[in-house]
Design a protein around this motif. Structure first.
Motif, PDB file in Angstrom:
ATOM      1  N   VAL A 166       6.315  -2.688  10.992  1.00 23.30           N
ATOM      2  CA  VAL A 166       5.706  -3.595  10.008  1.00 23.30           C
ATOM      3  C   VAL A 166       5.379  -4.940  10.654  1.00 23.30           C
ATOM      4  N   ASP A 167       6.273  -5.439  11.493  1.00 21.26           N
ATOM      5  CA  ASP A 167       6.027  -6.696  12.187  1.00 21.26           C
ATOM      6  C   ASP A 167       4.778  -6.590  13.067  1.00 21.26           C
ATOM      7  N   TRP A 168       4.622  -5.458  13.743  1.00 20.70           N
ATOM      8  CA  TRP A 168       3.444  -5.241  14.587  1.00 20.70           C
ATOM      9  C   TRP A 168       2.181  -5.104  13.745  1.00 20.70           C
ATOM     10  N   LEU A 169       2.276  -4.428  12.607  1.00 18.83           N
ATOM     11  CA  LEU A 169       1.118  -4.272  11.725  1.00 18.83           C
ATOM     12  C   LEU A 169       0.657  -5.622  11.176  1.00 18.83           C
ATOM     13  N   ILE A 170       1.591  -6.530  10.937  1.00 20.23           N
ATOM     14  CA  ILE A 170       1.216  -7.874  10.480  1.00 20.23           C
ATOM     15  C   ILE A 170       0.413  -8.593  11.552  1.00 20.23           C
ATOM     16  N   GLN A 171       0.785  -8.409  12.815  1.00 24.27           N
ATOM     17  CA  GLN A 171       0.021  -8.996  13.913  1.00 24.27           C
ATOM     18  C   GLN A 171      -1.369  -8.379  14.007  1.00 24.27           C
ATOM     19  N   VAL A 172      -1.449  -7.055  13.854  1.00 25.84           N
ATOM     20  CA  VAL A 172      -2.747  -6.374  13.892  1.00 25.84           C
ATOM     21  C   VAL A 172      -3.629  -6.847  12.742  1.00 25.84           C
ATOM     22  N   HIS A 173      -3.035  -6.939  11.551  1.00 29.08           N
ATOM     23  CA  HIS A 173      -3.764  -7.407  10.374  1.00 29.08           C
ATOM     24  C   HIS A 173      -4.320  -8.808  10.605  1.00 29.08           C
ATOM     25  N   ASN A 174      -3.525  -9.666  11.206  1.00 30.19           N
ATOM     26  CA  ASN A 174      -3.949 -11.034  11.474  1.00 30.19           C
ATOM     27  C   ASN A 174      -5.048 -11.066  12.531  1.00 30.19           C
ATOM     28  N   LYS A 175      -4.940 -10.213  13.538  1.00 31.12           N
ATOM     29  CA  LYS A 175      -5.941 -10.173  14.607  1.00 31.12           C
ATOM     30  C   LYS A 175      -7.278  -9.639  14.095  1.00 31.12           C
ATOM     31  N   PHE A 176      -7.235  -8.651  13.228  1.00 31.97           N
ATOM     32  CA  PHE A 176      -8.460  -8.091  12.646  1.00 31.97           C
ATOM     33  C   PHE A 176      -9.041  -8.987  11.557  1.00 31.97           C
ATOM     34  N   LYS A 177      -8.262  -9.992  11.120  1.00 29.74           N
ATOM     35  CA  LYS A 177      -8.701 -10.908  10.061  1.00 29.74           C
ATOM     36  C   LYS A 177      -9.065 -10.152   8.778  1.00 29.74           C
ATOM     37  N   LEU A 178      -8.158  -9.300   8.359  1.00 25.89           N
ATOM     38  CA  LEU A 178      -8.359  -8.511   7.146  1.00 25.89           C
ATOM     39  C   LEU A 178      -7.898  -9.300   5.921  1.00 25.89           C
ATOM     40  N   LEU A 179      -8.257  -8.812   4.751  1.00 27.61           N
ATOM     41  CA  LEU A 179      -7.863  -9.464   3.507  1.00 27.61           C
ATOM     42  C   LEU A 179      -6.360  -9.346   3.282  1.00 27.61           C
ATOM     43  N   GLN A 180      -5.820 -10.283   2.521  1.00 26.01           N
ATOM     44  CA  GLN A 180      -4.380 -10.252   2.239  1.00 26.01           C
ATOM     45  C   GLN A 180      -3.964  -8.945   1.568  1.00 26.01           C
ATOM     46  N   GLU A 181      -4.784  -8.506   0.624  1.00 23.08           N
ATOM     47  CA  GLU A 181      -4.447  -7.291  -0.112  1.00 23.08           C
ATOM     48  C   GLU A 181      -4.297  -6.083   0.804  1.00 23.08           C
ATOM     49  N   THR A 182      -5.085  -6.043   1.882  1.00 25.11           N
ATOM     50  CA  THR A 182      -5.050  -4.899   2.787  1.00 25.11           C
ATOM     51  C   THR A 182      -3.678  -4.732   3.416  1.00 25.11           C
ATOM     52  N   LEU A 183      -3.029  -5.828   3.755  1.00 26.86           N
ATOM     53  CA  LEU A 183      -1.698  -5.751   4.363  1.00 26.86           C
ATOM     54  C   LEU A 183      -0.686  -5.158   3.387  1.00 26.86           C
ATOM     55  N   TYR A 184      -0.690  -5.633   2.146  1.00 27.62           N
ATOM     56  CA  TYR A 184       0.278  -5.136   1.164  1.00 27.62           C
ATOM     57  C   TYR A 184       0.030  -3.662   0.838  1.00 27.62           C
ATOM     58  N   ILE A 185      -1.221  -3.275   0.759  1.00 29.12           N
ATOM     59  CA  ILE A 185      -1.539  -1.865   0.494  1.00 29.12           C
ATOM     60  C   ILE A 185      -1.091  -0.999   1.672  1.00 29.12           C
ATOM     61  N   THR A 186      -1.263  -1.507   2.892  1.00 29.72           N
ATOM     62  CA  THR A 186      -0.841  -0.768   4.080  1.00 29.72           C
ATOM     63  C   THR A 186       0.649  -0.467   4.043  1.00 29.72           C
ATOM     64  N   ILE A 187       1.458  -1.475   3.764  1.00 35.21           N
ATOM     65  CA  ILE A 187       2.911  -1.274   3.739  1.00 35.21           C
ATOM     66  C   ILE A 187       3.317  -0.389   2.564  1.00 35.21           C
ATOM     67  N   SER A 188       2.612  -0.509   1.453  1.00 36.68           N
ATOM     68  CA  SER A 188       2.882   0.360   0.309  1.00 36.68           C
ATOM     69  C   SER A 188       2.616   1.821   0.660  1.00 36.68           C
ATOM     70  N   ILE A 189       1.482   2.081   1.300  1.00 35.55           N
ATOM     71  CA  ILE A 189       1.150   3.450   1.722  1.00 35.55           C
ATOM     72  C   ILE A 189       2.183   3.960   2.716  1.00 35.55           C
ATOM     73  N   LEU A 190       2.574   3.107   3.648  1.00 33.74           N
ATOM     74  CA  LEU A 190       3.555   3.498   4.662  1.00 33.74           C
ATOM     75  C   LEU A 190       4.864   3.937   4.022  1.00 33.74           C
ATOM     76  N   ASP A 191       5.400   3.125   3.112  1.00 34.26           N
ATOM     77  CA  ASP A 191       6.678   3.457   2.477  1.00 34.26           C
ATOM     78  C   ASP A 191       6.565   4.704   1.601  1.00 34.26           C
ATOM     79  N   ARG A 192       5.486   4.813   0.866  1.00 36.35           N
ATOM     80  CA  ARG A 192       5.314   5.987   0.002  1.00 36.35           C
ATOM     81  C   ARG A 192       5.205   7.266   0.821  1.00 36.35           C
ATOM     82  N   PHE A 193       4.510   7.188   1.941  1.00 33.95           N
ATOM     83  CA  PHE A 193       4.342   8.372   2.787  1.00 33.95           C
ATOM     84  C   PHE A 193       5.660   8.755   3.463  1.00 33.95           C
TER      85      PHE A 193
END
Length: 392
Positions: A166-193
């Protein structure tokens, strides 16, 4: 009223999202090699994994107007499989039950301010039924809730491995300059899966992470990163085919549904109810992202994390009280917020003490773009330390 005006710029307009969309539109117009990715890569040793998913196509059957015995048997089998899947999930009944009990629509009490009365003329704000929308979101988040200790049933993934990912994904999200919502959805999908899929180990956990972010980007972004960007960001540990197959596997196991209510949605509503300024709002976002890395926070609902984060931000900034208006619109009393608030306070003090190994969130919010909130001296106040002491 000046604070309300500033808050409107933060909450309603979401200026950072608009800037990102404008930048992405310009990027799409002047497409060129992705030097913007910088030197962020896959720090651990590259491991190649040939992960395949048997999604199954099946032959197309002819359409008939009458249900055959074979079709009836198939539907019965599918129903049994669905029942088995539901029985397999173990949900924190007490947390869900309390949340659902608080979802009944009640008239606005006399001591509660109507924060939507000035928005009636704006059709985009849906002032006539906005409260019903949030009541529905409160119920919906309960349906998406994962078992609080789901990793205890997984041999291949540990809490530490999840935190590093998750810490690494936050860095990737920041580097790609994605929307805030995308990060929360990513972690939600990760935990659900991870809570329903057994065949995940150390060798393909990063593959699951980037595939979840690719899926979240397709859902939320106007210009999402290309699959080649995720191959690059993992130092070619996985190829495009592996990412596509894992993405399809994830989508199937989350029942093709990724529209979970997010902490951000509830925070914007709560910040409006509390008439907070941009500093408190940004500070609450910092606390919410700290909770993403912490596996223990999986037990809390998004609305609970949002309310507890704003509660701490208001207390440490100027000692503001949790008013009846905030209690009504957040659907949480101050006493109900204490367990979640204690955990968040613990994460804050742990990060400031230097004992936290995963500091992507701290570094992100130490930037001027986020008002340097992670460096504020008020985070070392006695209120935070005393609250954290109760958790430990």
């Amino acid at each position: 009223m000046a604070a309300v005006g500033r808050l409107g710029n933060v909450i309603r307009q979401d200026q950072e999202n608009e800037h990102l969309l404008a930048a992405k539109a310009k990027f799409a117009k002047n497409a060129r090699p992705r030097a913007a990715l910088g030197d962020l890569g896959n720090k651990p040793a590259a491991v190649t994994s040939k992960t395949s998913a048997n999604l199954g196509g099946g032959a197309k059957s002819k359409r008939t107007l009458h249900r055959t015995e074979a079709t009836t048997g198939l539907l019965s089998k599918q129903a049994k499989e669905q029942d088995a899947k539901q029985q397999k999930k173990t949900i924190d009944v007490d947390v869900i039950g309390e949340a659902l009990e608080s979802c009944c629509i009640t008239p606005i009490p006399a001591n509660v301010e109507d924060i939507d009365k000035e928005d009636i003329s704006n059709p985009q704000l849906c002032a006539e039924y906005v409260q019903e929308i949030y009541q529905y979101m409160h119920k919906l988040e309960c349906e998406f809730h994962v078992p609080p200790r789901y990793l205890s049933q997984r041999k291949g993934v540990t809490e530490l491995m999840r935190a590093i990912l998750v810490d690494w994904l936050i860095q990737v999200h920041n580097k790609f300059k994605l929307l805030q919502e995308t990060l929360y959805i990513t972690i939600s999908i990760l935990d659900r899966f991870l809570s329903v899929y057994d065949d995940v180990g150390k060798h393909n956990l990063q593959l699951v992470g980037v595939s979840a972010m690719l899926l979240a980007s397709k859902y939320e972004e106007m210009y999402c990163p290309e699959i080649g960007d995720f191959v690059y960001i993992t130092d070619n540990s996985y190829d495009k085919g592996e990412i596509r197959r894992m993405e399809a596997t994830i989508f199937k196991h989350v029942d093709f549904s990724v529209g979970k209510p997010l902490c951000l949605h509830f925070l914007r509503r709560n910040s409006k109810a509390g008439m907070v300024d941009p500093t408190k709002h940004t500070m609450a976002k910092y606390f919410m992202e700290l909770s993403l890395v912490d596996y223990t926070c999986v037990q809390f609902l998004p609305s609970e994390i949002a309310a507890a984060s704003l509660y701490i931000a208001m207390k440490v900034d100027d000692g503001s009280e949790w008013t009846p208006t905030l209690e009504y619109y957040s659907m949480y009393s101050e006493s109900k917020l204490q367990p979640c608030a204690r955990r968040i306070a613990f994460l804050i003090t742990k990060t400031l003490s230097g004992s936290a190994k995963n500091v992507a969130v701290y570094n992100k919010y130490a930037a001027p773009k986020f008002l340097n909130v992670s460096k504020l001296k008020s985070l070392r106040s006695s209120f935070v330390t005393d609250l954290a002491a109760e958790e430990s």
